[in-house]
Design a protein around this motif. Structure first.
Motif, PDB file in Angstrom:
ATOM      1  N   VAL A  39       3.139 -22.257 126.374  1.00 20.23           N
ATOM      2  CA  VAL A  39       1.752 -21.966 125.972  1.00 20.23           C
ATOM      3  C   VAL A  39       1.332 -20.640 126.589  1.00 20.23           C
ATOM      4  CG1 VAL A  39      -0.661 -22.682 126.179  1.00 20.23           C
ATOM      5  CG2 VAL A  39       1.114 -24.392 125.738  1.00 20.23           C
ATOM      6  N   GLY A  44       3.037 -11.315 135.588  1.00 22.09           N
ATOM      7  CA  GLY A  44       4.061 -10.279 135.555  1.00 22.09           C
ATOM      8  C   GLY A  44       3.780  -9.222 134.507  1.00 22.09           C
ATOM      9  N   GLY A  73      15.515  -6.851 132.763  1.00 24.79           N
ATOM     10  CA  GLY A  73      14.243  -7.451 133.172  1.00 24.79           C
ATOM     11  C   GLY A  73      13.298  -6.324 133.552  1.00 24.79           C
ATOM     12  N   ALA A 123      -2.078 -11.256 141.208  1.00 29.28           N
ATOM     13  CA  ALA A 123      -0.926 -11.031 142.083  1.00 29.28           C
ATOM     14  C   ALA A 123       0.215 -10.558 141.195  1.00 29.28           C
ATOM     15  CB  ALA A 123      -0.527 -12.309 142.820  1.00 29.28           C
ATOM     16  N   MET A 181      11.185 -11.664 146.738  1.00 30.31           N
ATOM     17  CA  MET A 181      11.181 -11.850 148.192  1.00 30.31           C
ATOM     18  C   MET A 181       9.782 -12.130 148.710  1.00 30.31           C
ATOM     19  SD  MET A 181      11.844  -7.923 149.473  1.00 30.31           S
ATOM     20  CE  MET A 181      13.222  -7.467 148.463  1.00 30.31           C
ATOM     21  N   GLY A 222       6.200 -17.746 137.032  1.00 29.28           N
ATOM     22  CA  GLY A 222       7.278 -17.086 137.771  1.00 29.28           C
ATOM     23  C   GLY A 222       7.176 -17.463 139.237  1.00 29.28           C
TER      24      GLY A 222
HETATM   25  C1  LIG Z   1      16.968  -6.617 137.621  1.00 27.37           C
HETATM   26  C2  LIG Z   1      15.954  -7.013 138.616  1.00 27.37           C
HETATM   27  C3  LIG Z   1      16.337  -7.185 139.932  1.00 27.37           C
HETATM   28  C4  LIG Z   1      15.389  -7.553 140.879  1.00 27.37           C
HETATM   29  N1  LIG Z   1      15.795  -7.770 142.158  1.00 27.37           N
HETATM   30  C5  LIG Z   1      14.898  -8.208 143.068  1.00 27.37           C
HETATM   31  C6  LIG Z   1      15.290  -8.509 144.390  1.00 27.37           C
HETATM   32  O1  LIG Z   1      16.462  -8.383 144.740  1.00 27.37           O
HETATM   33  N2  LIG Z   1      14.371  -8.957 145.257  1.00 27.37           N
HETATM   34  C7  LIG Z   1      13.073  -9.125 144.886  1.00 27.37           C
HETATM   35  O2  LIG Z   1      12.279  -9.528 145.702  1.00 27.37           O
HETATM   36  N3  LIG Z   1      12.666  -8.836 143.646  1.00 27.37           N
HETATM   37  C8  LIG Z   1      13.538  -8.386 142.719  1.00 27.37           C
HETATM   38  N4  LIG Z   1      13.129  -8.103 141.458  1.00 27.37           N
HETATM   39  C9  LIG Z   1      11.709  -8.184 141.141  1.00 27.37           C
HETATM   40  C10 LIG Z   1      11.269  -9.615 140.898  1.00 27.37           C
HETATM   41  O3  LIG Z   1      12.054 -10.169 139.891  1.00 27.37           O
HETATM   42  C11 LIG Z   1       9.825  -9.664 140.461  1.00 27.37           C
HETATM   43  O4  LIG Z   1       9.034  -8.847 141.251  1.00 27.37           O
HETATM   44  C12 LIG Z   1       9.273 -11.085 140.569  1.00 27.37           C
HETATM   45  O5  LIG Z   1      10.159 -11.986 139.948  1.00 27.37           O
HETATM   46  C13 LIG Z   1       7.916 -11.168 139.953  1.00 27.37           C
HETATM   47  O6  LIG Z   1       7.542 -12.517 139.850  1.00 27.37           O
HETATM   48  P1  LIG Z   1       6.208 -12.896 139.106  1.00 27.37           P
HETATM   49  O7  LIG Z   1       6.056 -14.340 139.205  1.00 27.37           O
HETATM   50  O8  LIG Z   1       5.130 -12.049 139.642  1.00 27.37           O
HETATM   51  O9  LIG Z   1       6.441 -12.422 137.617  1.00 27.37           O
HETATM   52  P2  LIG Z   1       7.375 -13.065 136.483  1.00 27.37           P
HETATM   53  O10 LIG Z   1       8.558 -13.712 137.042  1.00 27.37           O
HETATM   54  O11 LIG Z   1       7.558 -12.024 135.469  1.00 27.37           O
HETATM   55  O12 LIG Z   1       6.463 -14.218 135.930  1.00 27.37           O
HETATM   56  C14 LIG Z   1       5.398 -13.991 135.075  1.00 27.37           C
HETATM   57  C15 LIG Z   1       5.376 -15.092 134.064  1.00 27.37           C
HETATM   58  O13 LIG Z   1       4.209 -14.991 133.297  1.00 27.37           O
HETATM   59  C16 LIG Z   1       4.464 -15.337 131.976  1.00 27.37           C
HETATM   60  N5  LIG Z   1       3.415 -14.742 131.165  1.00 27.37           N
HETATM   61  C17 LIG Z   1       3.249 -13.439 130.858  1.00 27.37           C
HETATM   62  N6  LIG Z   1       2.172 -13.269 130.112  1.00 27.37           N
HETATM   63  C18 LIG Z   1       1.635 -14.493 129.922  1.00 27.37           C
HETATM   64  C19 LIG Z   1       0.497 -14.973 129.225  1.00 27.37           C
HETATM   65  N7  LIG Z   1      -0.300 -14.135 128.574  1.00 27.37           N
HETATM   66  N8  LIG Z   1       0.251 -16.293 129.234  1.00 27.37           N
HETATM   67  C20 LIG Z   1       1.071 -17.164 129.923  1.00 27.37           C
HETATM   68  N9  LIG Z   1       2.142 -16.752 130.594  1.00 27.37           N
HETATM   69  C21 LIG Z   1       2.417 -15.441 130.591  1.00 27.37           C
HETATM   70  C22 LIG Z   1       5.835 -14.800 131.744  1.00 27.37           C
HETATM   71  O14 LIG Z   1       6.489 -15.493 130.704  1.00 27.37           O
HETATM   72  C23 LIG Z   1       6.517 -14.992 133.085  1.00 27.37           C
HETATM   73  O15 LIG Z   1       7.270 -16.182 133.142  1.00 27.37           O
HETATM   74  C24 LIG Z   1      14.041  -7.723 140.497  1.00 27.37           C
HETATM   75  C25 LIG Z   1      13.668  -7.557 139.169  1.00 27.37           C
HETATM   76  C26 LIG Z   1      14.614  -7.224 138.224  1.00 27.37           C
HETATM   77  C27 LIG Z   1      14.198  -7.059 136.805  1.00 27.37           C
END
Ligand SMILES: Cc1cc2nc3c(=O)[nH]c(=O)nc-3n(C[C@H](O)[C@H](O)[C@H](O)COP(=O)(O)OP(=O)(O)OC[C@H]3O[C@@H](n4cnc5c(N)ncnc54)[C@H](O)[C@@H]3O)c2cc1C
Lengths: 471, 382
Positions: free
Chosen positions: B170, B202, B305, B329, B338, B9
């Motif tokens: 994977v 995430g 989401g 993280a 953001m 992500g």
């Molecule tokens: C409707 C909605 C609106 C939002 N609006 C905003 C906004 O306006 N501004 C903002 O800043 N944030 C917003 N957010 C929050 C934001 O989307 C998240 O906080 C951010 O995308 C998190 O990113 P990440 O990379 O930490 O997690 P994710 O994007 O969830 O990435 C985690 C990744 O890990 C993978 N994964 C999980 N488990 C495993 C595993 N065991 N092995 C391998 N891979 C794995 C998943 O497939 C996923 O792709 C919003 C969220 C939603 C749902």
């Protein structure tokens, strides 16, 4: 400009009839776009209709005084003026069975259910019932019960006519089922109204979409699905062009070529990427008699033209389907018809989370189902091309089977037993007689792959617990 | 040094990007599905520093600086954009204006220049808004938005160019510890070893951490959103309807679609593939009151989401006490998009320098929950 049109014509057809074939300009590159599928399954014919942009003109009927504008890229947001007060409040409906799609499968299912006194809501995206039957001008084979001897559009008229006699059937035209939701709700969007429908069972008979092919210029007006051209010719009596190039020599490609010839369109060639012709010999012989070349091991490399197709470059391919350099040839034409197959419209199943499988013989991903056509979403059935591309007669039979399977659950005692027997008879006929024809061998093989036993379905449901259920 | 990042992500990709940029040669991102498949691909891309905790404000001020820098640098060349269109919080009620005034002085004291704007200024900023329903609004001119698909694409390309390996399809099923070190990750296709493991997974993070005995108080809260068909640019700010329960919001994406969200009551861990028929009208009714043109606009898509939330709605950042080479993280509670750039920066610093250059980040370490040192925040929106 003021134009005249026939009642019951779509806006797209009415425009095509007077020679307007550029409907919009694309949003990024400003490329001209025209109609492609003509049945509301793509977004090629968007125009601004009475101030509302992105309106699919192929499934929007003409009406007196309607204002139609070419859309140039993205439209500005609708102004306050076009926001009239005609939006009605959402309506909640309960029904025994919701049928999505008013083609041969959906209509047959509705009739069957209506006969048994069950309440039915049938939703149809088009403003006319009948689905693909409407543009089928050939006579059907088979017994009277299978509408043998009738032409497709006559069958559509007959089924719609019969259906209108039942007051336990509610028909929602220009309405799309937009989703399946938690708790067994289905959302339906009509033109000015939303419905929240709670059915005890659903049959999705949403038909199919025409496959697209990637090549430069494939978005030019004049590049059309074979079915799109059939809609223009057979349904509306409009000549789709003067000189056509047909891509694909399956039955659809061969039949559409023949229909083009009958309509006075010159068919420059039929291209076939495989080393042999795909469709039946009878159809190929017919077009050959007119001197139409069927070029096997050939494909289209590009279509060109400014506001409309002016020609195409074709190319020979080797055993690995790779273009042979130097074998390119230009053909002047104003119509390129893609007849490269159909893909089942299974979006509602995908969204509902049904267990699906990619089955090439059926044209793409389809929901796994039991013999009774129930999918892994309990109470959600599939019939017709949506269950895998086949043809109209099997679509009608499948529609009836799904309906009888549902009726056998909702009725009791003797009646349920009778329904069950009737369904078994139909199943037997479908699998052991009708599909025994070698002409349906490929579809049959596909449908076999998609069909599982009740026990296997239970196992699949354990493995992929459904998130929604209609039971 | 060999680093394995779990999760493709925004967080995982920015962490990998920063590490690679700082010279780490062997970085692998392992993603269970596809890049952006988690919350990132589902988010509204709102970007702002107008929070009410020092931690968020300081981190987000830095993040906005980085968004700007990156959008005109290499990531920008590949399509990453930052559009500083601002955020607008609408007050339908007079008493809300008083609350906004307090928030403004709090923001201003933390260095974020929000201000109250009247209906005329509001109409200029958002011409389509029916201001009759509005008393006044709070405006954050430093806030903005981006576009998730171009961001992901830019990061993907830049990472690949820097030699980061991105493995998709994977999943990591389990971590394996030996003493105070994590030694390998068991994946769908075999084990992977590394010197450093970063969990940026995430909604999958909590379960993965459990496999080495770590409990983090994370909840996955389903959040529903929809987008409409696309139109020409109408207005730039993200607009928040503060006085309606569930705080609906609307923002026009770079591609022209209107993105509308509203919080509706949900149970944590509820499947994101279980859509609700009541969501679309619930989200659109209040927003269409404010923007009457929406009544003639079609909804294209609706999805769900996760907000991966912590008890204090602040992320969990940094190393664990239990292991010397395990970092996390996640838990962004709705703000991880953001924070992406600053997440990458401080996580790389933690891994390479032993500590982050922004001291406030230290307060967001996972141990804070055990110690009861929760962060206080006032306004969790958008
Ligand atoms: C409707 C909605 C609106 C939002 N609006 C905003 C906004 O306006 N501004 C903002 O800043 N944030 C917003 N957010 C929050 C934001 O989307 C998240 O906080 C951010 O995308 C998190 O990113 P990440 O990379 O930490 O997690 P994710 O994007 O969830 O990435 C985690 C990744 O890990 C993978 N994964 C999980 N488990 C495993 C595993 N065991 N092995 C391998 N891979 C794995 C998943 O497939 C996923 O792709 C919003 C969220 C939603 C749902």
């Amino acid at each position: 400009m003021e134009i005249e049109a026939y009642e019951g014509e779509s806006i797209a057809a009415a425009l095509y009839a007077i020679g307007i074939d550029v409907f919009s300009y694309s949003s990024k590159l400003g490329r001209p776009r025209g109609a492609f599928c003509m049945i509301g399954k793509c977004s090629s014919c968007f125009m601004v209709v009475d101030g509302v942009p992105n309106t699919r003109t192929c499934i929007e009927p003409v009406r007196d005084g309607v204002r139609v504008e070419r859309q140039k890229g993205l439209a500005p947001v609708p102004s306050e003026k076009t926001v009239d007060g005609s939006v009605e409040p959402e309506e909640v409906l309960e029904t025994d069975v919701l049928i999505v799609g008013g083609g041969p499968a959906g209509l047959s299912a509705a009739l069957e259910l209506a006969r048994y006194g069950l309440n039915v809501v049938i939703v149809n995206e088009h403003f006319k019932l009948g689905g693909q039957l409407v543009k089928q001008t050939h006579k059907f084979f088979g017994s009277k019960e299978l509408f043998g001897g009738l032409r497709g559009f006559q069958i559509a008229e007959m089924l719609s006519e019969q259906l209108s006699k039942y007051d336990n059937v509610k028909v929602l035209l220009q309405s799309a089922a937009y989703g399946v939701f938690r708790g067994g709700w289905v959302g339906v969007a009509s033109r000015n109204k939303l419905y929240r429908i709670k059915p005890r069972a659903v049959i999705v008979a949403a038909g199919a979409t025409e496959q697209y092919l990637a090549f430069p210029g494939n978005d030019l007006p004049g590049v059309m699905g074979a079915g799109g051209a059939q809609t223009l010719m057979n349904e509306y009596g409009i000549k789709p062009g003067d000189r056509a190039l047909v891509v694909g020599s399956g039955n659809v490609g061969l039949i559409v070529s023949y229909q083009l010839l009958q309509a006075g369109v010159k068919v420059e060639a039929i291209l076939e990427i495989m080393p042999q012709i795909g469709g039946w010999f009878v159809h190929a012989a017919k077009v050959r008699r007119y001197g139409v070349p069927i070029l096997t091991s050939h494909t289209i490399k590009a279509a060109w033209g400014r506001e409309r197709v002016e020609g195409a470059t074709i190319v020979r391919v080797d055993e690995k389907f790779q273009p042979v350099p130097g074998s390119e040839r230009d053909i002047e034409c104003d119509l390129v018809l893609l007849a490269i197959g159909l893909a089942p419209d299974t979006r509602l199943f995908a969204q509902a989370g049904a267990v699906m499988r990619w089955i090439p013989e059926l044209g793409g991903p389809v929901p796994i189902r039991t013999r009774r056509l129930e999918t892994s979403i309990p109470g959600m059935y599939v019939a017709g091309d949506a269950s895998g591309i086949e043809e109209a007669t099997t679509a009608m039979i499948e529609g009836r089977i799904a309906a009888l399977a549902i009726a056998s659950k909702f009725l009791d005692g003797e009646r349920a037993k009778r329904v069950e027997e009737e369904m078994e008879k139909l199943l037997d006929f479908l699998w052991n007689e009708y599909r025994a024809s070698p002409l349906l061998a490929r579809a049959r093989a596909g449908k076999e792959k998609a069909t599982v036993s009740e026990e296997e379905m239970e196992r699949l449901r354990k493995e992929h617990p459904p998130l929604v259920s209609f039971r | 040094m060999k680093v394995l990042v779990v999760g493709g992500g925004i967080s995982g990709l920015f962490i990998a990007y920063e590490l690679a940029k700082r010279g780490v040669r062997d970085v692998t991102v392992v993603e269970e599905r596809y890049v952006g498949a988690g919350s990132t691909g589902r988010c509204a891309t709102g970007i702002r520093a107008s929070f009410t905790s020092e931690e968020h404000v300081v981190l987000m001020r830095e993040s906005i600086k980085l968004w700007k820098e990156y959008s005109s640098g290499d990531l920008g060349r590949y399509g990453l954009q930052f559009i500083q269109g601002g955020y607008v919080w609408l007050a339908r009620k007079e008493e809300t204006v008083d609350l906004f005034k307090k928030l403004v002085s709090l923001h201003n004291s933390l260095g974020v220049p929000t201000r109250i704007i009247d209906r005329d200024e509001l109409k200029n900023l958002v011409p389509q808004l029916n201001t009759d329903l509005i008393a006044a609004a709070m405006f954050d001119p430093t806030a903005g938005k981006s576009y998730v698909f171009t961001t992901l694409f830019a990061l993907f390309r830049a990472c690949r160019e820097l030699g980061v390996k991105i493995v998709t399809g994977v999943g990591v099923r389990k971590l394996v510890a030996r003493g105070s070190r994590i030694v390998e990750a068991v994946t769908d296709v075999g084990t992977m070893s590394a010197d450093v493991f970063v969990i940026a997974a995430g909604s999958g993070s909590r379960e993965l951490l459990k496999t080495v005995g770590i409990e983090v108080p994370l909840k996955n809260m389903p959040r529903h959103v929809l987008v409409t068909e696309a139109f020409q640019r109408a207005f730039d700010p993200l607009v928040i309807d503060w006085d309606t329960p569930g705080v609906p919001y609307i923002v026009q994406t770079v591609e022209g679609n209107f993105f509308v969200g509203r919080e509706i009551e949900e149970e944590p861990e509820q499947s994101i593939y279980s859509q609700r028929i009541d969501f679309i009208p619930k989200a659109l009714k209040p927003i269409a009151q404010l923007f009457p043109f929406l009544r003639r606009v079609r909804v294209l898509r609706y999805w769900i989401g996760y907000y991966v939330t912590t008890p204090d709605n602040h992320p969990i950042y940094g190393p664990f006490e239990e292991y010397e080479n395990l970092y996390v993280a996640t838990g962004f509670s709705g703000h991880g998009y953001m924070m992406g750039p600053v997440t990458g920066k401080i996580m790389a610093e933690w891994i390479l320098d032993g500590k982050p250059s922004i001291p406030q980040a230290e307060r967001l370490r996972p141990e804070r929950f055990k110690r009861g040192q929760l962060i206080k925040e006032f306004a969790v929106v958008g």
